[in-house]
Design a protein around this motif. Structure first.
Motif, PDB file in Angstrom:
ATOM      1  N   PRO A 102      -7.023  -2.070   2.866  1.00  0.00           N
ATOM      2  CA  PRO A 102      -7.728  -1.658   4.092  1.00  0.00           C
ATOM      3  C   PRO A 102      -9.168  -2.155   4.140  1.00  0.00           C
ATOM      4  CG  PRO A 102      -7.261   0.241   2.663  1.00  0.00           C
ATOM      5  CD  PRO A 102      -6.489  -0.916   2.108  1.00  0.00           C
ATOM      6  N   LYS A 115      -6.729   4.356   7.508  1.00  0.00           N
ATOM      7  CA  LYS A 115      -7.058   4.364   6.076  1.00  0.00           C
ATOM      8  C   LYS A 115      -8.556   4.424   5.815  1.00  0.00           C
ATOM      9  CE  LYS A 115      -2.782   4.147   5.088  1.00  0.00           C
ATOM     10  NZ  LYS A 115      -2.127   5.461   4.954  1.00  0.00           N
ATOM     11  N   PRO A 133      -1.046   2.950  -3.325  1.00  0.00           N
ATOM     12  CA  PRO A 133      -2.265   2.638  -2.565  1.00  0.00           C
ATOM     13  C   PRO A 133      -3.182   1.655  -3.296  1.00  0.00           C
ATOM     14  CG  PRO A 133      -1.769   4.952  -2.377  1.00  0.00           C
ATOM     15  CD  PRO A 133      -0.778   4.386  -3.366  1.00  0.00           C
ATOM     16  N   GLU A 143      -6.706   0.093  -2.439  1.00  0.00           N
ATOM     17  CA  GLU A 143      -7.781   0.240  -1.457  1.00  0.00           C
ATOM     18  C   GLU A 143      -8.427  -1.096  -1.086  1.00  0.00           C
ATOM     19  OE1 GLU A 143      -7.942   2.830   0.204  1.00  0.00           O
ATOM     20  OE2 GLU A 143      -6.676   4.052  -1.110  1.00  0.00           O
ATOM     21  N   TYR A 198       0.836  -1.211   0.000  1.00  0.00           N
ATOM     22  CA  TYR A 198       0.000   0.000   0.000  1.00  0.00           C
ATOM     23  C   TYR A 198       0.867   1.255   0.000  1.00  0.00           C
ATOM     24  CZ  TYR A 198      -3.901   3.094   1.121  1.00  0.00           C
ATOM     25  OH  TYR A 198      -4.845   4.090   1.078  1.00  0.00           O
TER      26      TYR A 198
END
Ligand SMILES: [Zn+2]
Length: 695
Positions: free
Chosen positions: A181, A214, A176, A178, A172
């Protein structure tokens, strides 16, 4: 020209009073841990250079890039599928813990060196894991779950995921994703705080708080705090976990070393995310007690496998180097206290490299300050006495350390360059490297830790007002110098960080110089926590040195220096019963028996050393370490192998043999395999034999 000015920052968390000030300050890094001084995440924008790049190359060509050499379970699909169980060997969860260590080390080494194949292999395991969750969102391989209840099986249930989380965080940080998270949040929602509080499950607080940062889901924060709050220590004689109550007390803690090193990060992370003083007090205290009661001079606490006190005859497990320094990284980031950076450097450069064989092709499970012999039956620890565990070999009976050893260097690189609250550069751990902060590229030219001169060169398109934070190591008590474009500024105090604030422009140069005097450090008196665990026949008269030093170590900067004992090296191709049939899958990776082929029975005749060789040319722990040498006077003493196969303890009485004073040359401890690292000290002992000249 604008003159640079220096802003000293009172980041002192050495004592609890100071930490009160720290935690009462306003949130700084709002994006991540709001009460932390510094933030990590620069790994994929940091490139090792010089000796550090050479070590990364050796790791990639050695144990890091050759999982087949490590044998089971590293020669499997790793987390990219179901890892088969090897008979009844080990516990059911081991293979996921061990391969999670390795995946983390592989991914981070890939990011640090731009090795796309390493990144791809590790990311495949993350992708598989994210794509294979239960309908309830349980994360972790299905073989860890009970197939009917979809509850995790008995054992350290959530522990492998806590290890694997670090690889997911690294991915991440680089770019990143997603899904990570979101999947962690869904997974953690399945658990109650009481379950998370159990044994090493609690290390998942690291992932819970990150997920909170996050997703903004306060349930993650509440679960983390509640899990720590409800955590209860076991009775003292069975204590095997940290809990708020024993973190806050002054009582020595006697527990599994890896668990201690892993769990000590929980209160400091809670402090970083909540700003609550009680958490920081617990964290500072529990780390203080680890150093007070269990620390060895090479920077790593004892763990064989329990924290058994600070006897220099006890060893540490190589996992502890990785786990202790990873946790210290959070102490460093949260408090901004330079002493934690000093501790990371000392542990990695000495204990870390000292447990790794030349060319990064072997490792020890247990390693020691004094290693006069390292063979298949020379393990002198209470745990697994007389077996392969101190041998330099690519495969070990229990496999954790073989995975964890690949994290040590990449984790060091992960914390070399940090950001302060405003995203400005922090040179936290030193070594040759290049860091890309977007608006500026900073090249760190140095041979640190072999030399104390460090030059930072700034390259950028547009001038920019920024802070640049550096530290003066705690061992540099005087003489530190700091120059900005050739102009001297007042240096930070020893052991402290300080920020230089100015408008930086292309071509700016910051020069640090930390004079490295040779230091003779007296090892603290022996402290033994609990003798009940000292079993399996090892003779160890407890507390006999209760009032005396355990000898002297020779240091220069963050490095220990040791005498490299001449060795006779033979390949060990015996199939030892304890290896459960495991063999290295790569014939170029050998198991070694190292026996002394020269004298090791030296005591320091005086606390004086002559610096020889060219320190500016010292190029590493594996290549040409002899460029960096200290010449010291010694006398031979009565000191032999125990039972002809064990490294002996420091002698209780020093008997000086006839013969003249001699001079031997010491090299960086981390470059040695057989070594004399702790010297009996003639001036502190009772002489039963010849008194040396002038003694
Ligand atoms: Zn281990």
């Amino acid at each position: 020209m604008k003159s640079a000015f220096l802003k000293n920052i009172s980041f002192n968390a050495v004592n609890l009073a100071a930490s009160v000030c720290l935690i009462a300050s306003a949130p700084l890094c709002a994006a991540v841990a709001p009460y932390a001084r510094f933030e990590d995440g620069m790994l994929s924008r940091t490139r090792p250079a010089g000796w550090l790049a050479e070590v990364c190359r050796l790791q990639a060509e050695g144990l890091g890039g050759h999982p087949e050499a490590l044998s089971y379970p590293y020669d499997t699909c790793l987390w990219n599928g179901k890892i088969p169980r090897m008979g009844k060997h080990g516990q059911d969860w081991w293979r996921y813990e061990q391969t999670a260590y390795y995946t983390d080390g592989l991914l981070r080494l890939g990011y640090a060196t731009g090795n796309d194949a390493f990144v791809a292999k590790a990311v495949a395991g993350i992708d598989y894991t994210l794509a294979n969750v239960s309908s309830e969102g349980y994360l972790g391989h299905p073989s860890l779950w009970d197939s009917k209840s979809y509850k995790l099986k008995k054992g350290y249930d959530m522990w492998p995921l806590a290890v694997f989380f670090r690889a997911m965080k690294a991915k991440y940080d680089a770019a990143p994703d997603e899904r990570i998270p979101a999947a962690l949040r869904r997974n953690f929602m399945n658990y109650k705080s009481g379950y998370i509080s159990r044994v090493r499950n609690v290390v998942n607080v690291e992932g819970l708080l990150w997920t909170y940062s996050k997703t903004g889901d306060r349930k993650m924060l509440e679960l983390a705090e509640e899990a720590w709050r409800v955590r209860k220590p076991r009775p003292p004689e069975k204590k095997n976990e940290l809990a708020p109550v024993n973190c806050a007390s002054d009582e020595a803690i006697h527990m599994h070393g890896v668990s201690y090193c892993e769990e000590m990060k929980v209160p400091v992370l809670l402090a970083a995310y909540t700003g609550k003083k009680e958490y920081l007090d617990q964290a500072v205290n529990v780390e203080r007690k680890l150093v007070r009661d269990h620390m060895l001079p090479d920077g790593c606490p004892t763990s064989a496998e329990r924290t058994l006190g600070n006897s220099v005859h006890l060893c540490h497990e190589t996992c502890d180097v990785a786990d202790y320094t990873w946790s210290l990284g959070y102490f460093l980031e949260t408090t901004g206290e330079g002493s934690y950076a000093d501790k990371i450097e000392r542990c990695v450069f000495n204990a870390g490299f000292g447990a790794i064989g030349d060319d990064f092709r072997t490792l020890q499970y247990f390693s020691n300050l004094n290693q006069f012999i390292a063979t298949s039956d020379s393990d002198h620890n209470p745990q697994n006495y007389g077996t392969t565990w101190m041998q330099y070999r690519p495969t070990h009976e229990t496999e954790c350390c073989a995975g964890n050893v690949t994290r040590i260097v990449p984790n060091y690189v992960s914390r070399m360059w940090l950001k302060d609250a405003k995203g400005c550069p922090v040179a936290a751990l030193y070594g040759p490297s290049v860091a890309d902060y977007g608006w500026a590229t900073i090249t760190e030219e140095t041979r640190y830790p072999f030399d104390g001169k460090i030059v930072f060169r700034f390259s950028m398109k547009e001038p920019k007002a920024s802070a640049f934070t550096y530290r003066v190591p705690g061992w540099c008590k005087s003489g530190a110098s700091v120059k900005v474009n050739g102009e001297s500024v007042a240096p930070a105090a020893p052991g402290k960080f300080a920020a230089i604030e100015r408008t930086f422009k292309d071509g700016d140069v910051i020069e640090l110089d930390f004079p490295m005097d040779v230091r003779f450090e007296k090892v603290p008196p022996r402290f033994v926590v609990n003798n009940k665990d000292l079993k399996r026949g090892i003779k160890r008269p407890a507390d006999r040195f209760a009032d005396a030093s355990q000898g002297t170590v020779v240091c220069r900067g963050p490095l220990l220096f040791a005498y490299p004992i001449p060795s006779e090296r033979t390949v060990d191709d015996v199939e030892h019963a304890n290896m459960n049939g495991k063999k290295s899958g790569n014939s170029e990776f050998k198991c070694w028996n190292l026996r002394p082929a020269g004298a090791f029975n030296y005591a320091l005749a005086a606390h004086k050393a002559e610096v020889v060789g060219d320190f500016s040319a010292g190029d590493g722990f594996f290549r040409n370490p002899g460029a960096v040498r200290l010449r010291v006077p010694v006398r031979r003493i009565e000191w032999n192998l125990a039972e002809n196969r064990f490294t002996p303890d420091i002698p209780e009485k020093t008997v000086v043999l006839d013969g003249a004073e001699e001079t031997i040359e010491l090299v960086p401890y981390g470059s040695t395999m057989l070594r004399l690292g702790v010297f009996p000290d003639l001036s502190k002992q009772t002489f039963l034999g010849t008194v040396p000249k002038g003694g």
